[in-house]
Design a protein around this motif. Structure first.
Motif, PDB file in Angstrom:
ATOM      1  N   ASN A 162       0.842  -1.414   0.057  1.00  0.00           N
ATOM      2  CA  ASN A 162       0.117   0.035  -0.035  1.00  0.00           C
ATOM      3  C   ASN A 162       0.626   1.270  -0.115  1.00  0.00           C
ATOM      4  OD1 ASN A 162      -3.113  -0.667   0.580  1.00  0.00           O
ATOM      5  ND2 ASN A 162      -1.765  -2.233   1.710  1.00  0.00           N
ATOM      6  N   ALA A 163       1.968   1.198   0.448  1.00  0.00           N
ATOM      7  CA  ALA A 163       2.926   2.361   0.687  1.00  0.00           C
ATOM      8  C   ALA A 163       3.498   2.475  -0.812  1.00  0.00           C
ATOM      9  CB  ALA A 163       4.263   2.101   1.555  1.00  0.00           C
ATOM     10  N   MET A 164       3.539   1.465  -1.526  1.00  0.00           N
ATOM     11  CA  MET A 164       4.169   1.482  -2.908  1.00  0.00           C
ATOM     12  C   MET A 164       3.170   2.499  -3.640  1.00  0.00           C
ATOM     13  SD  MET A 164       5.161  -1.435  -5.648  1.00  0.00           S
ATOM     14  CE  MET A 164       3.195  -1.749  -5.862  1.00  0.00           C
ATOM     15  N   ASN A 165       1.864   1.992  -3.570  1.00  0.00           N
ATOM     16  CA  ASN A 165       0.760   2.364  -4.327  1.00  0.00           C
ATOM     17  C   ASN A 165       0.663   3.909  -4.135  1.00  0.00           C
ATOM     18  OD1 ASN A 165       0.156  -0.230  -5.531  1.00  0.00           O
ATOM     19  ND2 ASN A 165      -1.510  -0.354  -4.009  1.00  0.00           N
ATOM     20  N   THR A 166       0.818   4.349  -2.900  1.00  0.00           N
ATOM     21  CA  THR A 166       0.859   5.762  -2.387  1.00  0.00           C
ATOM     22  C   THR A 166       2.066   6.418  -3.320  1.00  0.00           C
ATOM     23  OG1 THR A 166      -0.171   5.258  -0.520  1.00  0.00           O
ATOM     24  CG2 THR A 166       0.768   7.209  -0.368  1.00  0.00           C
ATOM     25  N   LEU A 167       3.336   5.945  -2.950  1.00  0.00           N
ATOM     26  CA  LEU A 167       4.348   6.582  -3.486  1.00  0.00           C
ATOM     27  C   LEU A 167       4.174   6.687  -4.914  1.00  0.00           C
ATOM     28  CD1 LEU A 167       7.332   7.527  -3.024  1.00  0.00           C
ATOM     29  CD2 LEU A 167       8.170   5.143  -3.465  1.00  0.00           C
ATOM     30  N   ALA A 168       3.736   5.816  -5.686  1.00  0.00           N
ATOM     31  CA  ALA A 168       3.754   5.908  -7.161  1.00  0.00           C
ATOM     32  C   ALA A 168       2.881   6.694  -7.550  1.00  0.00           C
ATOM     33  CB  ALA A 168       3.355   4.551  -7.652  1.00  0.00           C
TER      34      ALA A 168
ATOM     35  N   LEU B  37       1.278   2.327 -12.757  1.00  0.00           N
ATOM     36  CA  LEU B  37       1.136   1.482 -11.566  1.00  0.00           C
ATOM     37  C   LEU B  37       0.725   0.110 -11.807  1.00  0.00           C
ATOM     38  CD1 LEU B  37       0.855   1.388  -8.315  1.00  0.00           C
ATOM     39  CD2 LEU B  37      -1.696   2.014  -8.688  1.00  0.00           C
ATOM     40  N   ALA B  38       0.154  -0.404 -12.877  1.00  0.00           N
ATOM     41  CA  ALA B  38      -0.112  -1.740 -13.361  1.00  0.00           C
ATOM     42  C   ALA B  38       1.203  -2.302 -13.613  1.00  0.00           C
ATOM     43  CB  ALA B  38      -0.872  -1.979 -14.330  1.00  0.00           C
ATOM     44  N   LYS B  39       2.106  -1.739 -14.428  1.00  0.00           N
ATOM     45  CA  LYS B  39       3.534  -2.297 -14.606  1.00  0.00           C
ATOM     46  C   LYS B  39       4.182  -2.415 -13.089  1.00  0.00           C
ATOM     47  CE  LYS B  39       4.451   0.344 -18.977  1.00  0.00           C
ATOM     48  NZ  LYS B  39       5.531   1.140 -19.617  1.00  0.00           N
ATOM     49  N   LEU B  40       4.287  -1.570 -12.226  1.00  0.00           N
ATOM     50  CA  LEU B  40       4.876  -1.904 -11.057  1.00  0.00           C
ATOM     51  C   LEU B  40       4.413  -3.102 -10.054  1.00  0.00           C
ATOM     52  CD1 LEU B  40       5.033   2.082  -9.629  1.00  0.00           C
ATOM     53  CD2 LEU B  40       6.910   0.468 -10.897  1.00  0.00           C
ATOM     54  N   LYS B  41       3.134  -3.199 -10.223  1.00  0.00           N
ATOM     55  CA  LYS B  41       2.377  -4.412  -9.857  1.00  0.00           C
ATOM     56  C   LYS B  41       3.021  -5.716 -10.578  1.00  0.00           C
ATOM     57  CE  LYS B  41      -1.840  -2.177  -7.770  1.00  0.00           C
ATOM     58  NZ  LYS B  41      -3.126  -1.998  -7.829  1.00  0.00           N
ATOM     59  N   TRP B  42       3.018  -5.443 -11.658  1.00  0.00           N
ATOM     60  CA  TRP B  42       3.711  -6.817 -12.656  1.00  0.00           C
ATOM     61  C   TRP B  42       4.863  -6.948 -12.300  1.00  0.00           C
ATOM     62  CZ3 TRP B  42       2.059 -10.031 -16.285  1.00  0.00           C
ATOM     63  CH2 TRP B  42       3.157 -10.778 -16.849  1.00  0.00           C
TER      64      TRP B  42
ATOM     65  N   LEU C 166       6.414  -6.511  -9.381  1.00  0.00           N
ATOM     66  CA  LEU C 166       6.410  -7.316  -7.750  1.00  0.00           C
ATOM     67  C   LEU C 166       5.786  -8.567  -8.267  1.00  0.00           C
ATOM     68  CD1 LEU C 166       6.796  -6.456  -5.077  1.00  0.00           C
ATOM     69  CD2 LEU C 166       4.425  -6.086  -4.864  1.00  0.00           C
ATOM     70  N   GLY C 167       4.884  -8.824  -9.153  1.00  0.00           N
ATOM     71  CA  GLY C 167       4.459 -10.104  -9.223  1.00  0.00           C
ATOM     72  C   GLY C 167       5.520 -11.100  -9.851  1.00  0.00           C
ATOM     73  N   CYS C 168       6.227 -10.384 -10.698  1.00  0.00           N
ATOM     74  CA  CYS C 168       7.414 -11.374 -11.462  1.00  0.00           C
ATOM     75  C   CYS C 168       8.530 -11.764 -10.050  1.00  0.00           C
ATOM     76  CB  CYS C 168       8.059 -10.567 -12.499  1.00  0.00           C
ATOM     77  SG  CYS C 168       7.043 -10.287 -13.882  1.00  0.00           S
ATOM     78  N   GLY C 169       8.663 -10.876  -9.420  1.00  0.00           N
ATOM     79  CA  GLY C 169       9.659 -11.019  -8.190  1.00  0.00           C
ATOM     80  C   GLY C 169       9.158 -12.210  -7.359  1.00  0.00           C
ATOM     81  N   THR C 170       7.875 -12.203  -7.127  1.00  0.00           N
ATOM     82  CA  THR C 170       7.107 -13.339  -6.336  1.00  0.00           C
ATOM     83  C   THR C 170       7.398 -14.490  -6.727  1.00  0.00           C
ATOM     84  OG1 THR C 170       5.682 -11.725  -5.508  1.00  0.00           O
ATOM     85  CG2 THR C 170       5.046 -13.960  -5.223  1.00  0.00           C
TER      86      THR C 170
END
Length: 308
Positions: free
Chosen positions: A143-149, A160-165, A167-171
């Motif tokens: 949630n802090a990442m969403n706020t920062l972005a 923001l969708a790219k950032l989530k992607w 993070l998902g790749c890292g997972t």
């Protein structure tokens, strides 16, 4: 019509949430009855990795399908998939040992039994507390990442969708690491390395100012969080006997959900007061504290996980 849609939406969300609350403990508690104890880490990693890709690609597919069939038909399709999913359980063969967990509808009795077990077996309680910390870190960071972005860097919805992607790749990368090397990785070293990774990349998050850099930062953070989750779940499966494993994971899931809501609420309330990077630094400090606790302060825990 709009109020009715809101009511149906709330009811639907409630039912999905209840279903998820039942599914996770049952799924994680059943894994030791499907694979050998030596294969627990790769099995949990496979579950985590496939779930990550399902969520990632599912969102992309859903957005495309939604444009062609509409919202109502999309709900029908979702319901059909929920009905079809249990059919795959016919292909799963569970081992039924003598101490397999028995069915019970006495909630008070189950709570007392779980509390008594955790009071007697501190190692299982330690694992639950560690799982709670990991959930708090993950929820607060997300949630802090969403706020920062969005609020600080003014990133678009597509960005923001790219950032989530990323993070998902890292997972997913973390799941791959555990699938390939999980059996050979020592538990203590794995936990320490993952928490140290979170500390380093969270404390230096201010340097992540481009999408190119974000691939590295979010990739490593997602990898570390994934490794922590898989490792903690595996240890909890090992220290929980069959007769109470489902209840243990249900209790852990309840606490993890609660602290996740706390993390979300904290970021929401403090977004205008505390800079998101300061929240990252706070999570980094918490990660460093966990390293100290694992390696120095709690010797019983340290020696225990070295034997697993």
């Amino acid at each position: 019509l709009v109020p009715m849609i809101k009511i149906y939406g709330v009811v639907l969300s409630l039912l999905i949430g209840i279903g998820t609350a039942f599914l996770y403990p049952a799924k994680m508690a059943s894994v030791p009855n499907v694979v050998n104890i030596q294969a627990l880490k790769p099995a949990n990693a496979l579950i985590s990795g496939s779930g990550t890709w399902a969520l990632t690609f599912g969102g992309l597919i859903a957005s495309t399908v939604l444009l062609h069939i509409g919202i109502l038909n999309m709900f029908y399709l979702t319901c059909a998939m929920y009905f079809a999913a249990p059919l795959f359980l016919w292909f799963v063969s569970l081992r039924h040992d003598e101490d397999t967990e028995s069915s019970s509808f006495d909630v008070i009795k189950d709570i007392k039994q779980t509390a008594a077990f955790l009071d007697k077996h501190k190692k299982a309680l330690n694992m639950i507390m560690l799982a709670v910390v990991v959930s708090l870190i993950s929820a607060t960071f997300y949630n802090a990442m969403n706020t920062l972005a969005t609020d600080v860097y003014q990133v678009s919805v597509q960005g923001l969708a790219k950032l989530k992607w990323m993070l998902g790749c890292g997972t997913f990368y973390g799941a791959c690491v555990m699938i390939l090397f999980g059996r050979r990785l020592k538990t203590t070293k794995t936990l320490v390395a993952a928490f140290l990774g979170l500390f380093v990349f969270l404390i230096t998050a201010a340097f992540c100012t481009t999408f190119f850099k974000a691939r590295l930062w979010l990739g490593v953070i997602g990898l570390c969080a994934s490794v922590l989750k898989i490792t903690v779940d595996t240890i909890l499966q090992k220290v929980s006997p069959n007769f109470i494993r489902g209840k243990i994971f249900a209790f852990a899931s309840m606490l993890e959900t609660f602290v996740s809501l706390v993390g979300i609420g904290f970021v929401s309330v403090c977004a205008d007061i505390i800079h998101p990077l300061a929240i990252f630094h706070g999570i980094a400090v918490l990660s460093a504290v966990m390293v100290v606790l694992i390696l120095a302060l709690n010797r019983d825990f340290r020696y225990f996980v070295l034997r697993i």
